[in-house]
Design a protein around this motif. Sequence first.
Motif, PDB file in Angstrom:
ATOM      1  N   HIS A  16       0.844  -1.158  -0.028  1.00  0.00           N
ATOM      2  CA  HIS A  16       0.105  -0.058   0.116  1.00  0.00           C
ATOM      3  C   HIS A  16       0.882   1.349  -0.031  1.00  0.00           C
ATOM      4  O   HIS A  16       0.402   2.248  -0.293  1.00  0.00           O
ATOM      5  CB  HIS A  16      -0.890   0.010   1.234  1.00  0.00           C
ATOM      6  N   ASN A  17       2.178   1.157   0.163  1.00  0.00           N
ATOM      7  CA  ASN A  17       2.951   2.238   0.463  1.00  0.00           C
ATOM      8  C   ASN A  17       4.000   2.635  -0.863  1.00  0.00           C
ATOM      9  O   ASN A  17       4.825   3.261  -0.806  1.00  0.00           O
ATOM     10  CB  ASN A  17       3.682   2.493   1.665  1.00  0.00           C
ATOM     11  N   THR A  18       3.620   2.051  -1.963  1.00  0.00           N
ATOM     12  CA  THR A  18       4.588   2.073  -3.066  1.00  0.00           C
ATOM     13  C   THR A  18       3.904   2.492  -4.167  1.00  0.00           C
ATOM     14  O   THR A  18       4.509   2.397  -5.212  1.00  0.00           O
ATOM     15  CB  THR A  18       5.049   0.412  -3.419  1.00  0.00           C
ATOM     16  N   LYS A  19       2.873   3.143  -4.018  1.00  0.00           N
ATOM     17  CA  LYS A  19       1.732   3.988  -5.011  1.00  0.00           C
ATOM     18  C   LYS A  19       2.173   5.371  -5.178  1.00  0.00           C
ATOM     19  O   LYS A  19       2.349   5.949  -4.223  1.00  0.00           O
ATOM     20  CB  LYS A  19       0.474   3.429  -4.759  1.00  0.00           C
ATOM     21  N   ALA A  20       2.047   5.703  -6.365  1.00  0.00           N
ATOM     22  CA  ALA A  20       2.452   7.044  -6.497  1.00  0.00           C
ATOM     23  C   ALA A  20       1.572   8.093  -5.717  1.00  0.00           C
ATOM     24  O   ALA A  20       0.491   8.005  -5.619  1.00  0.00           O
ATOM     25  CB  ALA A  20       2.368   7.547  -8.067  1.00  0.00           C
ATOM     26  N   HIS A  21       2.288   9.243  -4.837  1.00  0.00           N
ATOM     27  CA  HIS A  21       1.482  10.137  -4.186  1.00  0.00           C
ATOM     28  C   HIS A  21       0.676   9.685  -3.354  1.00  0.00           C
ATOM     29  O   HIS A  21      -0.618  10.346  -3.041  1.00  0.00           O
ATOM     30  CB  HIS A  21       0.940  11.155  -5.136  1.00  0.00           C
ATOM     31  N   ARG A  22       0.734   8.514  -2.717  1.00  0.00           N
ATOM     32  CA  ARG A  22      -0.510   8.060  -1.760  1.00  0.00           C
ATOM     33  C   ARG A  22       0.160   6.849  -1.205  1.00  0.00           C
ATOM     34  O   ARG A  22       0.661   5.737  -1.448  1.00  0.00           O
ATOM     35  CB  ARG A  22      -1.449   7.144  -2.778  1.00  0.00           C
ATOM     36  N   LYS A  23       0.434   7.082   0.385  1.00  0.00           N
ATOM     37  CA  LYS A  23       0.681   6.240   1.194  1.00  0.00           C
ATOM     38  C   LYS A  23      -0.361   5.985   2.297  1.00  0.00           C
ATOM     39  O   LYS A  23      -0.728   6.984   2.949  1.00  0.00           O
ATOM     40  CB  LYS A  23       2.083   6.974   1.981  1.00  0.00           C
ATOM     41  N   LEU A  24      -0.856   4.895   2.595  1.00  0.00           N
ATOM     42  CA  LEU A  24      -1.887   4.462   3.346  1.00  0.00           C
ATOM     43  C   LEU A  24      -1.437   4.551   4.763  1.00  0.00           C
ATOM     44  O   LEU A  24      -2.365   5.027   5.541  1.00  0.00           O
ATOM     45  CB  LEU A  24      -2.701   3.039   2.941  1.00  0.00           C
ATOM     46  N   TYR A  25      -0.311   4.301   5.111  1.00  0.00           N
ATOM     47  CA  TYR A  25       0.295   4.203   6.539  1.00  0.00           C
ATOM     48  C   TYR A  25       1.549   5.208   6.660  1.00  0.00           C
ATOM     49  O   TYR A  25       2.292   5.142   5.495  1.00  0.00           O
ATOM     50  CB  TYR A  25       0.896   2.879   6.848  1.00  0.00           C
ATOM     51  N   LYS A  26       1.456   5.883   7.588  1.00  0.00           N
ATOM     52  CA  LYS A  26       2.640   6.721   7.750  1.00  0.00           C
ATOM     53  C   LYS A  26       4.024   6.193   8.033  1.00  0.00           C
ATOM     54  O   LYS A  26       4.937   6.568   7.479  1.00  0.00           O
ATOM     55  CB  LYS A  26       2.266   7.731   9.159  1.00  0.00           C
ATOM     56  N   ASN A  27       3.928   5.018   8.850  1.00  0.00           N
ATOM     57  CA  ASN A  27       5.013   4.196   9.004  1.00  0.00           C
ATOM     58  C   ASN A  27       4.702   2.818   9.778  1.00  0.00           C
ATOM     59  O   ASN A  27       3.386   2.725   9.940  1.00  0.00           O
ATOM     60  CB  ASN A  27       6.017   4.934  10.076  1.00  0.00           C
TER      61      ASN A  27
END
Length: 306
Positions: free
Chosen positions: A38-49
């Motif tokens: 979910h955090n490898t999509k352009a301009h979109r991170k579902l989780y902060k860390n």
Amino acid sequence: MAGSGDAAKEYIAGSAAGVAQVVVGHPFDTVKVKLQAHNTKAHRKLYKNASHCTSRILVEEGIRGLYKGASSSFVGIALESSLFFGTYAHAKQLLQGKYEDGKPQLQVIIPSAACSGALISCILTPTELIKCRMQVQGKDAMHATWYSSPLDCAVKTLQSEGVRGIFRGGLATLFREAIGNAFFFCSYEYSRYWMHSYTDSPRFAGNSNLILAKDVGIGIISGGISGMAFWTTTLPLDVAKTIIQTDPSPLSSRNPLRVLSMVYRRAGLAGCYAGLGPTLARAFPANAAAIVAWEYSAKVLGIRGS
């Protein structure tokens, strides 16, 4: 050459290592997979860390959410570890006859580890595909298909994608295992050798409690270091594997290098190392547990000394 009885014991000890690894490491792996998917999509991170991801899982799904997909891992990792450690031990034994020396030999370790890693990639590919697809599901599935269990995931994957679909990500898994396990066993053999060299002392002689404590301590340190060496080397390949296996589109690329190039363009180097925190946090305790279980089981079964 070990007899058939010793060969069977090597595989039993390997299975014990696999079970220990899943018990300790699966929650960290769940967080890693969610970050990679979910955090490898352009301009979109579902989780902060990683901490944010873990807290979201616990709030929305409870502790069971951290062990989602674990049943397939127990089966897959027990079988995989059995073959992995058993094949490595026997390949090393065959090659070691050519190099009679007490010290670890790269020309023995690397081909033995790479061969073992390549073999288990055939088992890991379908089990990790099922595990990853289960792990990326939250309460609100982002995929078109909802899986109620690992078996349901396997059946639906076979129905929609065929046998080729269940082995999606096989090339990335092969590269990861062959390369990573060469680093794993080199780190393990050399760190174990040097620690034993520096800690062997007459004061341990005859004291079984001290010997056990020393062996467990060496197993923890050598296993933890080896696990971190594996994942530091191969995490980008693992990112590619996760994306390939969890992408719902049947037309998406299965070439790990092409997928990594796409991730780099969209999310930079950080994207190629998505999940690094929970991966390294998992690598030390999970692999320490695996090595201690492997060495102790082998000792109990009478196939190895210290």
